[in-house]
Design an enzyme around this catalytic site. Sequence first.
Site, PDB file in Angstrom:
ATOM      1  N   ASP A 205      -3.291  -3.431  -5.371  1.00 45.53           N
ATOM      2  CA  ASP A 205      -3.960  -4.506  -6.088  1.00 45.53           C
ATOM      3  C   ASP A 205      -5.457  -4.212  -6.254  1.00 45.53           C
ATOM      4  O   ASP A 205      -6.093  -3.718  -5.325  1.00 45.53           O
ATOM      5  CB  ASP A 205      -3.779  -5.785  -5.242  1.00 45.53           C
ATOM      6  CG  ASP A 205      -4.180  -7.041  -5.970  1.00 45.53           C
ATOM      7  OD1 ASP A 205      -3.640  -7.302  -7.047  1.00 45.53           O
ATOM      8  OD2 ASP A 205      -5.052  -7.763  -5.450  1.00 45.53           O
ATOM      9  N   GLU A 249      -3.434  -0.936  -9.832  1.00 46.95           N
ATOM     10  CA  GLU A 249      -3.908  -1.869 -10.860  1.00 46.95           C
ATOM     11  C   GLU A 249      -5.368  -1.511 -11.145  1.00 46.95           C
ATOM     12  O   GLU A 249      -6.254  -1.805 -10.340  1.00 46.95           O
ATOM     13  CB  GLU A 249      -3.805  -3.311 -10.367  1.00 46.95           C
ATOM     14  CG  GLU A 249      -4.235  -4.316 -11.427  1.00 46.95           C
ATOM     15  CD  GLU A 249      -4.594  -5.693 -10.871  1.00 46.95           C
ATOM     16  OE1 GLU A 249      -4.534  -6.651 -11.642  1.00 46.95           O
ATOM     17  OE2 GLU A 249      -4.971  -5.805  -9.684  1.00 46.95           O
TER      18      GLU A 249
HETATM   19  C1  NOJ Z   1      -4.488  -9.125  -8.967  1.00 42.44           C
HETATM   20  C2  NOJ Z   1      -3.183  -9.833  -9.085  1.00 42.44           C
HETATM   21  O1  NOJ Z   1      -2.411  -9.215 -10.087  1.00 42.44           O
HETATM   22  C3  NOJ Z   1      -3.462 -11.280  -9.406  1.00 42.44           C
HETATM   23  O2  NOJ Z   1      -2.257 -11.984  -9.572  1.00 42.44           O
HETATM   24  C4  NOJ Z   1      -4.283 -11.889  -8.296  1.00 42.44           C
HETATM   25  O3  NOJ Z   1      -4.631 -13.228  -8.623  1.00 42.44           O
HETATM   26  C5  NOJ Z   1      -5.565 -11.093  -8.104  1.00 42.44           C
HETATM   27  N1  NOJ Z   1      -5.264  -9.710  -7.901  1.00 42.44           N
HETATM   28  C6  NOJ Z   1      -6.349 -11.617  -6.932  1.00 42.44           C
HETATM   29  O4  NOJ Z   1      -5.599 -11.548  -5.759  1.00 42.44           O
END
Ligand code: NOJ
Length: 557
Positions: A205, A249
């Site tokens: 993430d 990501e």
């Molecule tokens: C990225 C995630 O895809 C998203 O859903 C989340 O709100 C943010 N990170 C913060 O945790």
Amino acid sequence: MRMTETSDLWWKNAVIYCLDIETFFDADGDGIGDIAGLAERIDYLAELGVTCLWLMPFYPTPDRDDGYDVTDYYGVDARLGTHGDVVELIRTAKDRGIRVIADLLINHTSDQHPWFQQARQSKENPYRDYYVWRADPPPDTADQVVFPDKEDSIWELDEKTGEWYLHHFYKHQPDLNIANPRVRDEIWKTIGFWLELGLDGFRVDAVPYFLSDVGLTAEQRDVDDPHTYLRKMRAFLGRRHGDAILLGEVNLPHEEQRTYFGANGGDELHMMFDFIAMQNLYLSLAREDARPLTRALLERPAIPADCQWATFVRNHDELTLDKLSEDERAEVFAAFGPEKEMQVFGRGLKRRVPPMLEGDPRRVRMVYSLLFSLPGTPTLYYGEEIGMGEDLRAEGRMAVRTPMQWSAGAAGGFSTAVPGDLVSPVVEGGYGPAHVNAASQVRDPDSLWSFMRGLIQTYRSCPELGWGDFEVLDQPHRQVLAHRSTWRTASVVALHNLGPEPVTVPLTLDVPPDSALIDLLQDGTCQVGPDGAVELQLEGYGYRWLRVRHDGERRLP
Ligand code: NOJ
């Protein structure tokens, strides 16, 4: 084709399927999907052809960011099940040939995490440096917040100790201090822990955000530069589990993204989502003009051989259009989400693909055919295979996080609980379970589900798409993308018509004499002329995948 190599680098032509356990299938009838429920539905995913499951966060959480706010990295949310259930799930998935990866959330914890509870006790607390603090009042950072509807700064004053802590996301998600060796140890242990339980890697993430913290306290500690840290993470992962992956990501322009694959033949992230291609795909769809997507694909930098782009048309967040220009974004909004209630954060859409395309089955299928034909590894978000819609009454990103629609029955077959107890309401109306559900589609050879299953099978039999060199083929129609992927002696040509009118596409192919094109999605063969010339028909919103076959070749189509 060398089988050893293709099976080792399994992520090069995987089919990834993302889901949130709490909305997938509720086995115990309490209204919340659970791990045991997902385990029951693994056969459904195997039948579809999924090869890698991406689990959204299932860790203990106060659930203020749908589980992306964690209070224990080693735990399992008790509402979903136990560690025993996780292990059974992973075992069942592996038995059906499906690998499992899960979200790794190391940019931030929940503010309810015991580390943060400790850290805010005093400046001397041993956990203080698990997070990032500043003593002086922060400048205006309103332009750096990720959720502008809720936050206006990335720093929040902690009243008790009189200092500000960093939070790139919500203020209830303090950023971890990745420069701190003790935090790093926790991260190594977290990765090691879940690998031991059987995971095959992680969807990492918010990568640029946590790496941006690495240098924050450089003068106090002997810290690495961000990429050294990522390299160490990759090396650690590889030592513990040779074929595990890091799927990052990283929503950045391609050139910047390239650096996260690593410099030395790919020693950082194995994969990254291609947000740029995704956004330009929507611009292309809105304009019925393939050129924005084509440009985005051609601008992709070359990446190391072991690395891969992950392609997608929908994920669990807003359908972000943040990397388009304001005018381009306005065009996509106008085409696919003109109402305010369809938009979120001023940069994205709350909608799923079929409603955006007004339910036109030709167009929906063309989009998924395109997705699977693009160079990269396709990633589906649960419910896409049956064409689920969104719930615009739900707040923000929750619009696409509704229960999976299994049948036409109550709660879409997701749960036996009464509606008031459901984790979130089921979609109503034309995209509700009466019209869109897995049970009826699995039985119907003409359904979207059956189309997707066939598409997945064909994609899996075309390693050229995941492994090969990609080229755009010259042809005169701006609404058409014609491309070719070639890997060793094998080659697939794909054509997609983004417009509603039928077209004839003339191509000149660089192929051996006497080559033929074999249709892979429908019956048909056509002979290529002696000079490589061929004319191919496309319906409105039509699509074709064709394998080049020539005399003397040993491969079957
Ligand atoms: C990225 C995630 O895809 C998203 O859903 C989340 O709100 C943010 N990170 C913060 O945790």
